[in-house]
Write a protein that holds these residues in place. Structure first.
Motif, PDB file in Angstrom:
ATOM      1  N   ASP A  25      13.037  -1.322  46.908  1.00  0.00           N
ATOM      2  CA  ASP A  25      14.032  -1.007  47.935  1.00  0.00           C
ATOM      3  C   ASP A  25      15.265  -0.319  47.365  1.00  0.00           C
ATOM      4  O   ASP A  25      16.193   0.004  48.104  1.00  0.00           O
ATOM      5  CB  ASP A  25      14.443  -2.272  48.702  1.00  0.00           C
ATOM      6  N   GLY A  26      15.294  -0.118  46.048  1.00  0.00           N
ATOM      7  CA  GLY A  26      16.404   0.610  45.447  1.00  0.00           C
ATOM      8  C   GLY A  26      17.615  -0.224  45.146  1.00  0.00           C
ATOM      9  O   GLY A  26      18.628   0.293  44.680  1.00  0.00           O
ATOM     10  N   SER A  27      17.578  -1.545  45.417  1.00  0.00           N
ATOM     11  CA  SER A  27      18.745  -2.370  45.136  1.00  0.00           C
ATOM     12  C   SER A  27      18.978  -2.510  43.646  1.00  0.00           C
ATOM     13  O   SER A  27      20.102  -2.680  43.198  1.00  0.00           O
ATOM     14  CB  SER A  27      18.574  -3.762  45.767  1.00  0.00           C
ATOM     15  N   GLU A  28      17.884  -2.450  42.879  1.00  0.00           N
ATOM     16  CA  GLU A  28      18.013  -2.449  41.424  1.00  0.00           C
ATOM     17  C   GLU A  28      17.275  -1.221  40.906  1.00  0.00           C
ATOM     18  O   GLU A  28      16.063  -1.220  40.728  1.00  0.00           O
ATOM     19  CB  GLU A  28      17.430  -3.727  40.819  1.00  0.00           C
ATOM     20  N   PRO A  29      17.985  -0.113  40.712  1.00  0.00           N
ATOM     21  CA  PRO A  29      17.326   1.148  40.389  1.00  0.00           C
ATOM     22  C   PRO A  29      16.543   1.122  39.101  1.00  0.00           C
ATOM     23  O   PRO A  29      15.592   1.854  38.929  1.00  0.00           O
ATOM     24  CB  PRO A  29      18.493   2.139  40.286  1.00  0.00           C
ATOM     25  N   LYS A  30      16.938   0.281  38.150  1.00  0.00           N
ATOM     26  CA  LYS A  30      16.228   0.212  36.881  1.00  0.00           C
ATOM     27  C   LYS A  30      15.729  -1.214  36.671  1.00  0.00           C
ATOM     28  O   LYS A  30      16.449  -2.165  36.927  1.00  0.00           O
ATOM     29  CB  LYS A  30      17.121   0.614  35.719  1.00  0.00           C
ATOM     30  N   PHE A  31      14.483  -1.315  36.219  1.00  0.00           N
ATOM     31  CA  PHE A  31      13.911  -2.626  35.943  1.00  0.00           C
ATOM     32  C   PHE A  31      13.666  -2.733  34.452  1.00  0.00           C
ATOM     33  O   PHE A  31      12.861  -2.020  33.888  1.00  0.00           O
ATOM     34  CB  PHE A  31      12.598  -2.805  36.702  1.00  0.00           C
ATOM     35  N   PHE A  32      14.414  -3.603  33.818  1.00  0.00           N
ATOM     36  CA  PHE A  32      14.243  -3.808  32.390  1.00  0.00           C
ATOM     37  C   PHE A  32      13.393  -5.046  32.179  1.00  0.00           C
ATOM     38  O   PHE A  32      13.581  -6.050  32.862  1.00  0.00           O
ATOM     39  CB  PHE A  32      15.598  -3.992  31.704  1.00  0.00           C
ATOM     40  N   PRO A  33      12.486  -4.988  31.216  1.00  0.00           N
ATOM     41  CA  PRO A  33      11.658  -6.175  30.956  1.00  0.00           C
ATOM     42  C   PRO A  33      12.524  -7.359  30.573  1.00  0.00           C
ATOM     43  O   PRO A  33      13.540  -7.207  29.901  1.00  0.00           O
ATOM     44  CB  PRO A  33      10.775  -5.724  29.783  1.00  0.00           C
ATOM     45  N   PRO A  34      12.168  -8.531  31.016  1.00  0.00           N
ATOM     46  CA  PRO A  34      12.964  -9.711  30.676  1.00  0.00           C
ATOM     47  C   PRO A  34      12.787 -10.078  29.218  1.00  0.00           C
ATOM     48  O   PRO A  34      11.805  -9.707  28.588  1.00  0.00           O
ATOM     49  CB  PRO A  34      12.396 -10.793  31.598  1.00  0.00           C
ATOM     50  N   PRO A  35      13.753 -10.791  28.657  1.00  0.00           N
ATOM     51  CA  PRO A  35      13.593 -11.235  27.275  1.00  0.00           C
ATOM     52  C   PRO A  35      12.520 -12.311  27.193  1.00  0.00           C
ATOM     53  O   PRO A  35      12.301 -13.028  28.150  1.00  0.00           O
ATOM     54  CB  PRO A  35      14.971 -11.803  26.932  1.00  0.00           C
ATOM     55  N   PRO A  36      11.841 -12.523  26.112  1.00  0.00           N
ATOM     56  CA  PRO A  36      11.960 -11.725  24.901  1.00  0.00           C
ATOM     57  C   PRO A  36      11.118 -10.469  24.981  1.00  0.00           C
ATOM     58  O   PRO A  36      10.182 -10.409  25.767  1.00  0.00           O
ATOM     59  CB  PRO A  36      11.410 -12.665  23.821  1.00  0.00           C
ATOM     60  N   PRO A  37      11.447  -9.437  24.159  1.00  0.00           N
ATOM     61  CA  PRO A  37      10.655  -8.223  24.166  1.00  0.00           C
ATOM     62  C   PRO A  37       9.266  -8.500  23.608  1.00  0.00           C
ATOM     63  O   PRO A  37       9.071  -9.491  22.917  1.00  0.00           O
ATOM     64  CB  PRO A  37      11.452  -7.287  23.244  1.00  0.00           C
ATOM     65  N   PRO A  38       8.268  -7.671  23.845  1.00  0.00           N
ATOM     66  CA  PRO A  38       8.395  -6.395  24.512  1.00  0.00           C
ATOM     67  C   PRO A  38       8.396  -6.481  26.026  1.00  0.00           C
ATOM     68  O   PRO A  38       8.950  -5.643  26.690  1.00  0.00           O
ATOM     69  CB  PRO A  38       7.167  -5.631  24.016  1.00  0.00           C
ATOM     70  N   GLY A  39       7.750  -7.487  26.619  1.00  0.00           N
ATOM     71  CA  GLY A  39       7.753  -7.615  28.070  1.00  0.00           C
ATOM     72  C   GLY A  39       6.887  -6.556  28.731  1.00  0.00           C
ATOM     73  O   GLY A  39       6.423  -5.615  28.103  1.00  0.00           O
ATOM     74  N   PRO A  40       6.634  -6.705  30.042  1.00  0.00           N
ATOM     75  CA  PRO A  40       5.753  -5.768  30.741  1.00  0.00           C
ATOM     76  C   PRO A  40       6.511  -4.539  31.215  1.00  0.00           C
ATOM     77  O   PRO A  40       7.723  -4.553  31.380  1.00  0.00           O
ATOM     78  CB  PRO A  40       5.266  -6.600  31.926  1.00  0.00           C
ATOM     79  N   CYS A  41       5.756  -3.473  31.445  1.00  0.00           N
ATOM     80  CA  CYS A  41       6.329  -2.309  32.106  1.00  0.00           C
ATOM     81  C   CYS A  41       6.026  -2.425  33.602  1.00  0.00           C
ATOM     82  O   CYS A  41       5.297  -3.311  34.042  1.00  0.00           O
ATOM     83  CB  CYS A  41       5.770  -1.030  31.506  1.00  0.00           C
TER      84      CYS A  41
END
Length: 699
Positions: free
Chosen positions: A453-469
């Motif tokens: 919905d665009g409320s969060e324009p970027k989705f960063f993987p949660p810690p710890p890395p690497p996390g999913p895309c």
């Protein structure tokens, strides 16, 4: 008389600013002798070698509290015949400083944000103008205590309003130090030494006057705060060693140096300050202990981290910082194997303020370590709610506070709790891992709604890395929906993912050709697309559409057999890079697709085709025991006893070997899928096959 004044070195400057031509610098307008108060030179070369001042910085000449010497005084013009006594500019400047300090304190107490901001800005401009007036005169020792005090007030207010230090504050400190050196006629080549050289020159000057020490220590505290905020720890250590009169390399412990530093107390008649040196020292001690403890926690020095964090908790710690310190202590104790004490600190952190994100995230880690899944998921649910609530932060103090000297949480820090979408992902993935499929499906759908919905324009993987895309989040959502029995919704999610990645598909043949020639890296988009087809096939299986399921499994295999592993030499370790699929994952995907299609051939009575798929899956992924068991059952059903017996002996030998933990990890959606095609009862099949074997003949 000369020693009591500014000094012989500044005599020419005093004459240029005498209030009345021909008037003696030490005589008043009527010829009476002026008292210069207790202006004395420091004999002890150590900056701490000062005793209680018996004199005063300024003489108590009525009616003003602190009249300046004639060398920095001009007559205040009053109407003819007025009974108001003459007042010096030094008195007026001091009154102006005190007024601005009181105005800043009024601004701090104001509950109206606009009025508070306006009062603080007015006070800042007032300090700027006052400092400009003081610096407009030649540097003189009797004026320097006031000038340095105004400089410190200006820097303090400016840094607090900006919520951080800038290069401008460093320039203000440098100008103040240069003014001190001007009075000692030591400027010149010292300018090229930088701030560190200036401090070394000033604090090591044997004839430095005691009256300058309180203001200089306050300025040194601001310099220490600036260097701490910019991680200039070497310069900060040098400054504290110099302040303590100990420049030996033996004392480089920053916390010990701060504890040893004892700034002189301000005189009761000194100009007002926004923040005194001792209060600033306490702030520096807390901030240094916290920064040091957090860094030691990240690097794994747990006992030292525990000591530093406890030092920070016992210091001058505002409530928001105390919540962070308690959370870090909880993390440290959890890693040290003391979960009960860790839980006490986390409860204290939750009670201590409105910033609940970090302690709730750490609580979920603690409960997971303890095996309390219900409490872990509840903590994650509360974390999602906490990150959805915007708390009105309290207005910062118009002082140098601990928060100003702390770095922003690093992603590797236990205090980094991320965004609401990251917390929602943690909750959804844990529900999927522990088998709460219905809850996982709902959380994944909420997460996809947040992302789309665009409320969060970027989705960063949660810690710890690497996390999913992002594509893997779609795939996990589809897997959760299938496991929850919502196959149609899973198909919708898969179609959404295909619509977002299909634009890359026309380019794939050229990419694969380049990969085979070694001119480019192998494409990784096919792994996501092929996994999407794999999950679509399983959804059709759940819906009873066998033909559509086989078609999707075949499309999945077509893409997978075209994709080239990224780097065969890296093996399982290549899964460490985010967005890349390891060789092991590709092998497992191929095996899953072959087994899934083989099971559909079995369901339709086409054992020959099923045998081909099971045999190929064993060849493609030799360590996949589920493929071997499906192959054994098919061989047995087709009465191919010799091949089945050979396979049975191999499986019997493998089951007796100690099982090694895999050094690689698979994506969560693939682990979930492999659980669906797992052979149901391996031991029973092996026992039944053993009973059907002919008895060995005795020769």
């Amino acid at each position: 008389m000369e020693e009591a004044g500014v000094g012989a070195a500044t005599g020419s400057r005093r004459e240029s600013i005498s209030p009345v031509k021909g008037e003696s610098p030490l005589l008043g307008p009527r010829g009476e002798q002026r008292s210069c108060g207790g202006v004395r030179k420091r004999r002890d070369p150590s900056p701490l070698g000062w005793g209680p001042r018996r004199g005063r910085a300024y003489p108590a000449t009525a009616p003003s509290r602190c009249p300046g010497p004639a060398s920095a005084t001009m007559s205040h013009q009053t109407p003819l015949g007025s009974s108001v006594p003459h007042a010096s500019c030094l008195d007026l400047w001091r009154e102006k400083n005190d007024q601005l300090v009181r105005q800043a304190k009024v601004a701090q107490d104001s509950r109206l944000s606009l009025r508070r901001q306006q009062l603080a800005q007015d006070a800042l401009e007032g300090f700027r103008g006052l400092l400009h007036s003081l610096r407009g005169l030649p540097a003189a020792v009797p004026v320097l205590p006031l000038e340095l005090t105004v400089t410190c007030n200006f820097i303090t207010l400016r840094a607090s309003l900006a919520q951080g230090f800038t290069e401008d504050q460093a320039q203000d400190i440098q100008q103040g130090l240069e003014r001190v050196l001007e009075t000692q006629e030591q400027l010149g080549p010292r300018l090229e030494c930088g701030l560190r050289g200036l401090w070394d020159s000033i604090l090591g000057y044997s004839s430095l006057l005691l009256e300058l020490l309180p203001a200089l220590h306050l300025l040194a505290g601001l310099q220490a705060a600036l260097w701490l905020s910019t991680d200039s720890l070497g310069d900060l250590t040098f400054l504290l060693q110099t302040l303590n009169g100990n420049q030996s390399e033996a004392s480089e412990n920053l916390l010990l140096l701060l504890k040893t530093w004892s700034p002189p107390a301000e005189e009761s008649d000194a100009p007002l300050t926004l923040q005194d040196a001792r209060g600033l020292r306490d702030v520096l001690l807390t901030a240094s202990a916290y920064r040091q403890g957090l860094q030691e926690l990240i690097t794994g020095s747990l006992p030292r981290a525990l000591s530093s964090l406890q030092e920070a908790a016992s210091g001058l710690c505002p409530r928001p910082v105390l919540v962070q310190v308690y959370t870090a202590l909880g993390t440290c104790l959890r890693k040290m194997g003391n979960p009960q004490r860790a839980l006490l600190y986390l409860v204290a952190a939750l009670k201590g303020g409105s910033t609940w994100g970090p302690p709730l995230l750490e609580a979920s880690r603690l409960y997971r370590q303890l095996g309390n899944t219900a409490a872990e998921l509840e903590s994650l649910e509360l974390l999602v709610e906490a990150l959805n609530v915007t708390h009105s932060s309290e207005a910062p103090q118009l002082l140098i506070e601990v928060e100003l000297l702390l770095p922003r949480p690093h992603p590797a820090s236990p205090l980094h709790c991320g965004t609401q979408s990251q917390a929602k992902y943690l909750l959804a993935s844990r529900c999927l891992e522990v088998g709460r499929a219905e809850d996982a499906a709902e959380h994944y759908l909420d997460l996809l709604a947040l992302m789309l919905d665009g409320s969060e324009p970027k989705f960063f993987p949660p810690p710890p890395p690497p996390g999913p895309c992002i594509p893997e989040v779609f795939l996990e959502a589809a897997a959760a929906l299938i496991q929850a029995g919502r196959a149609q919704d899973a198909l919708t999610v898969c179609e959404e993912l295909l619509s977002r990645t299909s634009s890359l598909l026309p380019k794939m043949p050229q990419l694969w050709e380049d990969a085979r020639k070694g001119t480019k890296e192998s494409p990784h988009c096919p792994s996501w697309v092929s996994a999407t087809y794999l999950l679509q096939g399983q959804a059709w299986v759940q819906l009873g559409a066998q033909k559509e399921a086989i078609s999707e499994f075949s499309r999945c295999l077509e893409l997978l057999f075209r994709a080239t592993p990224k780097d065969k030499e890296q093996g399982p370790a290549s899964s460490g890079k985010k967005g890349c699929v390891s060789d092991v994952a590709l092998q497992q995907l191929r095996a899953a697709a072959l087994i899934s299609r083989g099971l559909q051939w079995v369901a339709s009575g086409q054992d020959t085709k099923a045998l081909q798929d099971f045999l190929l899956s064993v060849q493609m992924c030799p360590g996949h025991q589920d493929a071997s068991f499906h192959l054994l059952q098919t061989l047995r059903r087709m009465d191919r006893r010799d091949e089945a017996t050979a396979l049975w002996w191999r499986l019997e030998a493998q089951t007796k070997l100690p099982q090694e933990n895999a050094a690689w990890s698979l994506p969560l959606y693939l682990e979930t899928y492999l659980g669906w095609i797992c052979f149901p009862d391996r031991e029973t099949l092996l026992e039944e096959f053993q009973t059907s074997l002919p008895e060995p003949c005795d020769l």
